[in-house]
Motif scaffolding. Sequence first.
Motif, PDB file in Angstrom:
ATOM      1  N   ALA A  32       1.146  -1.239   0.228  1.00  0.00           N
ATOM      2  CA  ALA A  32      -0.396  -0.173  -0.465  1.00  0.00           C
ATOM      3  C   ALA A  32       0.505   1.195   0.193  1.00  0.00           C
ATOM      4  CB  ALA A  32      -0.849  -0.237   1.495  1.00  0.00           C
ATOM      5  N   SER A  33       2.071   1.326   0.589  1.00  0.00           N
ATOM      6  CA  SER A  33       2.961   2.210   0.758  1.00  0.00           C
ATOM      7  C   SER A  33       3.124   2.252  -0.417  1.00  0.00           C
ATOM      8  CB  SER A  33       4.010   1.895   1.684  1.00  0.00           C
ATOM      9  OG  SER A  33       4.721   0.832   1.634  1.00  0.00           O
ATOM     10  N   GLU A  34       3.716   1.528  -2.129  1.00  0.00           N
ATOM     11  CA  GLU A  34       4.424   1.811  -3.051  1.00  0.00           C
ATOM     12  C   GLU A  34       3.323   1.718  -4.156  1.00  0.00           C
ATOM     13  OE1 GLU A  34       6.273  -1.581  -3.880  1.00  0.00           O
ATOM     14  OE2 GLU A  34       8.251  -1.560  -1.604  1.00  0.00           O
ATOM     15  N   GLY A 123      -0.304   1.858  13.391  1.00  0.00           N
ATOM     16  CA  GLY A 123       0.375   3.112  13.770  1.00  0.00           C
ATOM     17  C   GLY A 123       1.595   3.192  12.596  1.00  0.00           C
ATOM     18  N   HIS A 124       3.298   3.764  13.451  1.00  0.00           N
ATOM     19  CA  HIS A 124       4.014   3.342  12.351  1.00  0.00           C
ATOM     20  C   HIS A 124       5.418   3.786  13.954  1.00  0.00           C
ATOM     21  CE1 HIS A 124       7.181   5.113   9.534  1.00  0.00           C
ATOM     22  NE2 HIS A 124       6.692   4.690   9.093  1.00  0.00           N
ATOM     23  N   LEU A 125       6.187   2.998  13.264  1.00  0.00           N
ATOM     24  CA  LEU A 125       7.940   2.898  13.772  1.00  0.00           C
ATOM     25  C   LEU A 125       7.596   3.949  14.688  1.00  0.00           C
ATOM     26  CD1 LEU A 125       9.913   0.437  11.994  1.00  0.00           C
ATOM     27  CD2 LEU A 125       9.059   0.348  13.861  1.00  0.00           C
ATOM     28  N   TYR A 173      -2.522   7.446   9.558  1.00  0.00           N
ATOM     29  CA  TYR A 173      -1.684   6.106   9.915  1.00  0.00           C
ATOM     30  C   TYR A 173      -1.401   5.062   9.012  1.00  0.00           C
ATOM     31  CZ  TYR A 173      -4.353   8.255  13.660  1.00  0.00           C
ATOM     32  OH  TYR A 173      -4.765   8.637  14.361  1.00  0.00           O
ATOM     33  N   SER A 174       0.180   3.883   9.115  1.00  0.00           N
ATOM     34  CA  SER A 174      -0.169   2.999   7.619  1.00  0.00           C
ATOM     35  C   SER A 174      -0.514   1.939   7.785  1.00  0.00           C
ATOM     36  CB  SER A 174       1.658   2.327   8.506  1.00  0.00           C
ATOM     37  OG  SER A 174       2.354   3.704   8.674  1.00  0.00           O
ATOM     38  N   ALA A 175      -2.191   1.438   8.659  1.00  0.00           N
ATOM     39  CA  ALA A 175      -2.557   0.428   7.929  1.00  0.00           C
ATOM     40  C   ALA A 175      -4.342   0.832   8.522  1.00  0.00           C
ATOM     41  CB  ALA A 175      -1.966  -0.406   8.768  1.00  0.00           C
ATOM     42  N   ALA A 201       1.266  10.138   5.786  1.00  0.00           N
ATOM     43  CA  ALA A 201       2.551   9.317   4.663  1.00  0.00           C
ATOM     44  C   ALA A 201       1.543   8.824   3.488  1.00  0.00           C
ATOM     45  CB  ALA A 201       3.169   8.686   5.708  1.00  0.00           C
ATOM     46  N   HIS A 202       0.363   8.510   4.066  1.00  0.00           N
ATOM     47  CA  HIS A 202       0.376   6.512   3.049  1.00  0.00           C
ATOM     48  C   HIS A 202      -1.130   7.902   1.823  1.00  0.00           C
ATOM     49  CE1 HIS A 202       0.508   2.837   3.507  1.00  0.00           C
ATOM     50  NE2 HIS A 202       1.504   3.004   4.066  1.00  0.00           N
ATOM     51  N   ILE A 203      -1.928   8.860   2.448  1.00  0.00           N
ATOM     52  CA  ILE A 203      -3.020   9.069   2.066  1.00  0.00           C
ATOM     53  C   ILE A 203      -2.993  10.215   1.147  1.00  0.00           C
ATOM     54  CG2 ILE A 203      -5.005   7.689   3.120  1.00  0.00           C
ATOM     55  CD1 ILE A 203      -4.792  10.303   5.253  1.00  0.00           C
ATOM     56  N   HIS A 227       6.042   9.886  -1.904  1.00  0.00           N
ATOM     57  CA  HIS A 227       5.959   8.469  -3.161  1.00  0.00           C
ATOM     58  C   HIS A 227       5.610   7.236  -2.801  1.00  0.00           C
ATOM     59  CE1 HIS A 227       8.878   7.850   0.364  1.00  0.00           C
ATOM     60  NE2 HIS A 227       8.575   6.513   0.504  1.00  0.00           N
ATOM     61  N   LYS A 228       4.375   7.954  -2.008  1.00  0.00           N
ATOM     62  CA  LYS A 228       2.984   6.812  -2.179  1.00  0.00           C
ATOM     63  C   LYS A 228       2.120   7.180  -2.771  1.00  0.00           C
ATOM     64  CE  LYS A 228       4.646   4.691   2.617  1.00  0.00           C
ATOM     65  NZ  LYS A 228       5.469   5.703   3.356  1.00  0.00           N
ATOM     66  N   THR A 229       1.169   8.096  -2.134  1.00  0.00           N
ATOM     67  CA  THR A 229      -0.045   7.505  -2.864  1.00  0.00           C
ATOM     68  C   THR A 229      -0.084   9.382  -3.598  1.00  0.00           C
ATOM     69  OG1 THR A 229      -1.020   8.787  -1.184  1.00  0.00           O
ATOM     70  CG2 THR A 229      -1.884   6.341  -2.125  1.00  0.00           C
ATOM     71  N   ILE A 360      -3.393  -9.236   5.733  1.00  0.00           N
ATOM     72  CA  ILE A 360      -2.437  -8.580   5.129  1.00  0.00           C
ATOM     73  C   ILE A 360      -3.042  -7.081   4.693  1.00  0.00           C
ATOM     74  CG2 ILE A 360      -2.042 -11.181   3.844  1.00  0.00           C
ATOM     75  CD1 ILE A 360      -4.568 -10.804   2.277  1.00  0.00           C
ATOM     76  N   ARG A 361      -2.288  -7.011   4.272  1.00  0.00           N
ATOM     77  CA  ARG A 361      -2.522  -5.780   3.718  1.00  0.00           C
ATOM     78  C   ARG A 361      -2.329  -5.176   2.303  1.00  0.00           C
ATOM     79  NH1 ARG A 361       1.158   0.016   5.113  1.00  0.00           N
ATOM     80  NH2 ARG A 361       2.606  -1.233   3.521  1.00  0.00           N
ATOM     81  N   ILE A 362      -3.748  -4.725   1.020  1.00  0.00           N
ATOM     82  CA  ILE A 362      -3.726  -4.488   0.706  1.00  0.00           C
ATOM     83  C   ILE A 362      -3.700  -3.002  -0.637  1.00  0.00           C
ATOM     84  CG2 ILE A 362      -4.821  -5.185  -1.698  1.00  0.00           C
ATOM     85  CD1 ILE A 362      -5.602  -7.921   0.172  1.00  0.00           C
TER      86      ILE A 362
END
Length: 412
Positions: A32-34, A123-125, A173-175, A201-203, A227-229, A360-362
């Motif tokens: 999802a982050s790519e 969340g994220h690290l 968030y990341s997921a 980051a994701h959105i 570099h994500k969405t 799994i995350r898609i």
Amino acid sequence: MEYEAVRAADPAVADALEAEVDRQRTGLQLIASENHVSRAVLEAQSSVLTNKYAEGYPGKRYYGGCKYADIVEQLAIDRAKELWGAEHVNVQPHSGTQANQGVYYAMLEPGDRILSLDLTHGGHLSHGHPANFAGQLYEVEHYSVDADTGRLDYDTLATQAATFEPDVIVSGYSAYPRVVDWNAVQDIAEDVDAYHVADIAHITGLVATGAHPSPVGVADFITGSTHKTIRAGRGGIIMCNEEHADAIDRAVFPGGQGGPLLHNIAGKAVGFAEALEPAFETHIEQVIANARAMAAELDARGLEVVSGGTDTHLVLVDLRPSHPELTGGEAAEALEEAGITLNANTVPGESRSALDPSGIRIGTPAITTRGFDTATAKELATLIVEVIDDPLATESVAERVQELCADHPLYE
Ligand code: DSN
């Protein structure tokens, strides 16, 4: 895509680069982050700006020869302002984690308190995991999503904030597949006199086009990766009001980083220009439509979709109800055999571990960039279920994945 000069100088690296191009062309990327950036972004990122040192900011550099570096960085800043509407933008963070580090370094003292979503809940690290600098420098407490609904519970967050009295509340968030209510988090942060950092980051792409509400003008700081969405050059970004501009700029350089990666900033500038085109809005609508189509199909075929669906580019699946013996890692490995790459992910109420999670995350950004429509995304969901249900299906699914890749060519 050939790497002639690399091949002449370093065949081992050329082999790996060409194999990676082939891997991306002949597989479906559902991490999802790519995403797949354009050739223009790739070209900008591999430009001679990699040679240039330019500590400082446009018009205020420590070294000479920065005329063109200034042009590129200012273009990235101006386009980011136009995309997200922020008063101040810093495009130098090397990654989303460095963006978060910049904000923490600007606003917090060691030992100050961060309240953020648990990594296992999406969340994220860099939001304060014990293995990350943020978890070691600051006192961190985590909030959770509701284990039954998979959604944020803002009332519980308010109660936790009132007890913990954080200096920063992190949202974003990341997921997490659902819309985030930035205003609700901001109200909670104001009630406890904390800063609000919204990590988008994701959105980034969804916020830029208005497909997801924007935290700009709501949260004190907006961080993210590029570099994500949003599909620009790799790196990070920080946005804030003028009030915090100097503190943020000083925290990024010289506070936490040295010379900016200007080649990556060139990739950011080019990708941001692409995202300002009307076609990008249509693309993001399709990213979300594809994620919804996949979520609905996975659900119809008996998988547990966390929160019952998605509002974004990602779908989180809890494998435990439908496949109690199958771990997320085993599912991801079987799918990789079929040419479908995604990641194992923890799920709310995780009963295994972060290293051996149950879900799994898609994500749909990369396949949508390749041109997938909702019908194809739906078919892809059925292929995923076929592999998860029956490892013997891997071979036939792999054949269909090759056809889908050929029908949706990449970097021709
Ligand atoms: N690695 C990214 C992700 O997959 O969500 C976050 O940095």
